[in-house]
Design an enzyme around this catalytic site. Structure first.
Site, PDB file in Angstrom:
ATOM      1  N   LYS A   1       0.766  -1.279   0.096  1.00 34.93           N
ATOM      2  CA  LYS A   1      -0.069   0.045   0.038  1.00 34.93           C
ATOM      3  C   LYS A   1       0.906   1.290   0.182  1.00 34.93           C
ATOM      4  O   LYS A   1       1.992   1.213   0.371  1.00 34.93           O
ATOM      5  CB  LYS A   1      -0.924   0.001   1.311  1.00 34.93           C
TER       6      LYS A   1
ATOM      7  N   TYR B   1     -12.456  -2.104  -4.119  1.00 33.85           N
ATOM      8  CA  TYR B   1     -12.851  -2.362  -2.718  1.00 33.85           C
ATOM      9  C   TYR B   1     -14.555  -2.310  -2.757  1.00 33.85           C
ATOM     10  O   TYR B   1     -15.033  -1.860  -1.522  1.00 33.85           O
ATOM     11  CB  TYR B   1     -12.272  -1.285  -1.787  1.00 33.85           C
TER      12      TYR B   1
ATOM     13  N   THR C   1      -6.122  -8.346   9.922  1.00 31.61           N
ATOM     14  CA  THR C   1      -6.192  -6.939   9.271  1.00 31.61           C
ATOM     15  C   THR C   1      -5.571  -5.844  10.125  1.00 31.61           C
ATOM     16  O   THR C   1      -5.038  -4.873   9.703  1.00 31.61           O
ATOM     17  CB  THR C   1      -7.696  -6.765   9.061  1.00 31.61           C
TER      18      THR C   1
ATOM     19  N   ASN D   1      -2.110  -0.579   7.126  1.00 30.66           N
ATOM     20  CA  ASN D   1      -1.781  -1.938   7.434  1.00 30.66           C
ATOM     21  C   ASN D   1      -0.731  -2.666   6.268  1.00 30.66           C
ATOM     22  O   ASN D   1      -0.627  -3.600   6.287  1.00 30.66           O
ATOM     23  CB  ASN D   1      -2.952  -2.801   7.584  1.00 30.66           C
TER      24      ASN D   1
ATOM     25  N   HIS E   1      -2.185  -5.423   0.972  1.00 31.53           N
ATOM     26  CA  HIS E   1      -3.427  -5.909   0.621  1.00 31.53           C
ATOM     27  C   HIS E   1      -2.976  -7.138  -0.110  1.00 31.53           C
ATOM     28  O   HIS E   1      -2.171  -7.685  -0.862  1.00 31.53           O
ATOM     29  CB  HIS E   1      -4.199  -5.198  -0.371  1.00 31.53           C
TER      30      HIS E   1
ATOM     31  N   GLU F   1      -9.729  -9.854  -8.469  1.00 31.12           N
ATOM     32  CA  GLU F   1      -8.757  -8.942  -8.294  1.00 31.12           C
ATOM     33  C   GLU F   1      -7.636  -8.910  -9.444  1.00 31.12           C
ATOM     34  O   GLU F   1      -7.241  -8.065  -9.960  1.00 31.12           O
ATOM     35  CB  GLU F   1      -8.290  -9.003  -6.763  1.00 31.12           C
TER      36      GLU F   1
HETATM   37  P1  DAT Z   1      -8.036  -6.988   4.485  1.00 32.47           P
HETATM   38  O1  DAT Z   1      -7.228  -5.902   4.038  1.00 32.47           O
HETATM   39  O2  DAT Z   1      -7.592  -7.991   5.736  1.00 32.47           O
HETATM   40  O3  DAT Z   1      -8.616  -8.202   3.513  1.00 32.47           O
HETATM   41  P2  DAT Z   1     -10.812  -5.891   4.842  1.00 32.47           P
HETATM   42  O4  DAT Z   1     -10.977  -6.660   3.609  1.00 32.47           O
HETATM   43  O5  DAT Z   1     -11.670  -6.325   6.006  1.00 32.47           O
HETATM   44  O6  DAT Z   1      -9.202  -6.577   5.374  1.00 32.47           O
HETATM   45  O7  DAT Z   1     -10.619  -4.449   4.763  1.00 32.47           O
HETATM   46  C1  DAT Z   1     -10.006  -3.579   3.563  1.00 32.47           C
HETATM   47  C2  DAT Z   1      -9.047  -2.724   4.420  1.00 32.47           C
HETATM   48  O8  DAT Z   1      -9.874  -1.691   4.764  1.00 32.47           O
HETATM   49  C3  DAT Z   1      -8.122  -3.289   5.559  1.00 32.47           C
HETATM   50  O9  DAT Z   1      -7.033  -3.531   4.737  1.00 32.47           O
HETATM   51  C4  DAT Z   1      -8.129  -1.772   6.235  1.00 32.47           C
HETATM   52  C5  DAT Z   1      -9.514  -1.124   5.954  1.00 32.47           C
HETATM   53  N1  DAT Z   1     -10.050  -1.501   7.180  1.00 32.47           N
HETATM   54  C6  DAT Z   1     -10.820  -2.359   7.553  1.00 32.47           C
HETATM   55  N2  DAT Z   1     -11.568  -2.338   8.614  1.00 32.47           N
HETATM   56  C7  DAT Z   1     -11.239  -1.029   9.018  1.00 32.47           C
HETATM   57  C8  DAT Z   1     -11.613  -0.280  10.238  1.00 32.47           C
HETATM   58  N3  DAT Z   1     -12.475  -0.886  11.272  1.00 32.47           N
HETATM   59  N4  DAT Z   1     -11.067   0.999  10.350  1.00 32.47           N
HETATM   60  C9  DAT Z   1     -10.340   1.285   9.113  1.00 32.47           C
HETATM   61  N5  DAT Z   1      -9.957   0.757   8.326  1.00 32.47           N
HETATM   62  C10 DAT Z   1     -10.309  -0.273   7.821  1.00 32.47           C
HETATM   63 MG    MG Z   2     -10.278  -7.955   2.373  1.00 30.95          MG
END
Ligand code: DAT
Ligand code: MG
Length: 184
Positions: free
Chosen positions: A36, A77, A119, A140, A143, A155
């Site tokens: 990222k 997303y 995550t 974080n 991705h 994707e």
């Molecule tokens: P991952 O990236 O582990 O697949 P995800 O698909 O649930 O997680 O979410 C995509 C991204 O969105 C994640 O990497 C960071 C952001 N995100 C997720 N939950 C969040 C939250 N509660 N607050 C802020 N950003 C968040």
């Molecule tokens: Mg995800």
């Protein structure tokens, strides 16, 4: 074993191509991974690719740097567009160059999720990429496609349309080259 696998593929109507047969029996997959923007800006891309190469047991078959457009990020997303953090997420993902990659290997989608870690880096296991390189849930570092059926393929198609996927001999060197070019 080879003959047995070939027979199995024929029974399943997958054709008699032995390579195709073994790939399907072994659950060969592709997954989309991306460093990222904020982790790129911290200069962590090459070190993250080192962890992927060491821990994933898979091959990198495509790699490029690009700044995702708003349209691309929103498509990527899409499943999260009703979340309260969606705006921040899109802003962050489009804020600068990412290092987009396709990795291919046995069960690579789930393996990559393991190597990435949770995550929220506060929950990430020791040695995972997010434990090592993430700063917060919204920053974080990496991705990776999730394990929902069709997710990784979707994707890969969004980020690498019409690509021919060829193993990259030295992904760490390639990442070094691409990130230097992106920073220049
Ligand atoms: P991952 O990236 O582990 O697949 P995800 O698909 O649930 O997680 O979410 C995509 C991204 O969105 C994640 O990497 C960071 C952001 N995100 C997720 N939950 C969040 C939250 N509660 N607050 C802020 N950003 C968040
Ligand atoms: Mg995800």
């Amino acid at each position: 074993l080879f003959i047995f696998l070939n027979e199995l593929s024929w029974l399943r109507g997958m054709g008699s191509d032995p390579t195709g047969c073994i790939i399907s029996v072994m659950n060969m997959q592709k997954t989309f991974l991306a460093i990222k923007p904020k982790a790129m800006q911290r200069g962590d891309a090459v070190d993250i690719v080192k962890v992927l190469e060491k821990s994933l047991g898979a091959e990198c078959v495509a790699m490029k740097t690009y700044t995702p457009s708003k349209e691309l990020a929103e498509k990527h997303y899409e499943a999260l567009n009703d979340k309260p953090f969606f705006g921040e997420l899109i802003e962050s993902f489009t804020s600068g160059p990412i290092l987009g990659m396709v990795w291919q290997g046995e069960n690579v989608v789930a393996k990559a999720r393991e190597v990435m870690g949770a995550t929220n880096p506060a929950d990430a296991a020791e040695g995972t990429i997010r434990k090592l390189f993430a700063k917060s849930i919204g920053d974080n570092a990496i991705h990776g496609s999730d394990t929902e059926p069709g997710s990784a393929q979707r994707e890969v198609e969004i980020h690498f349309p019409a690509s021919d996927f060829t193993p990259i001999a030295d992904p760490v060197a390639e990442a070094q080259k691409l990130t230097q070019a992106a920073a220049a």
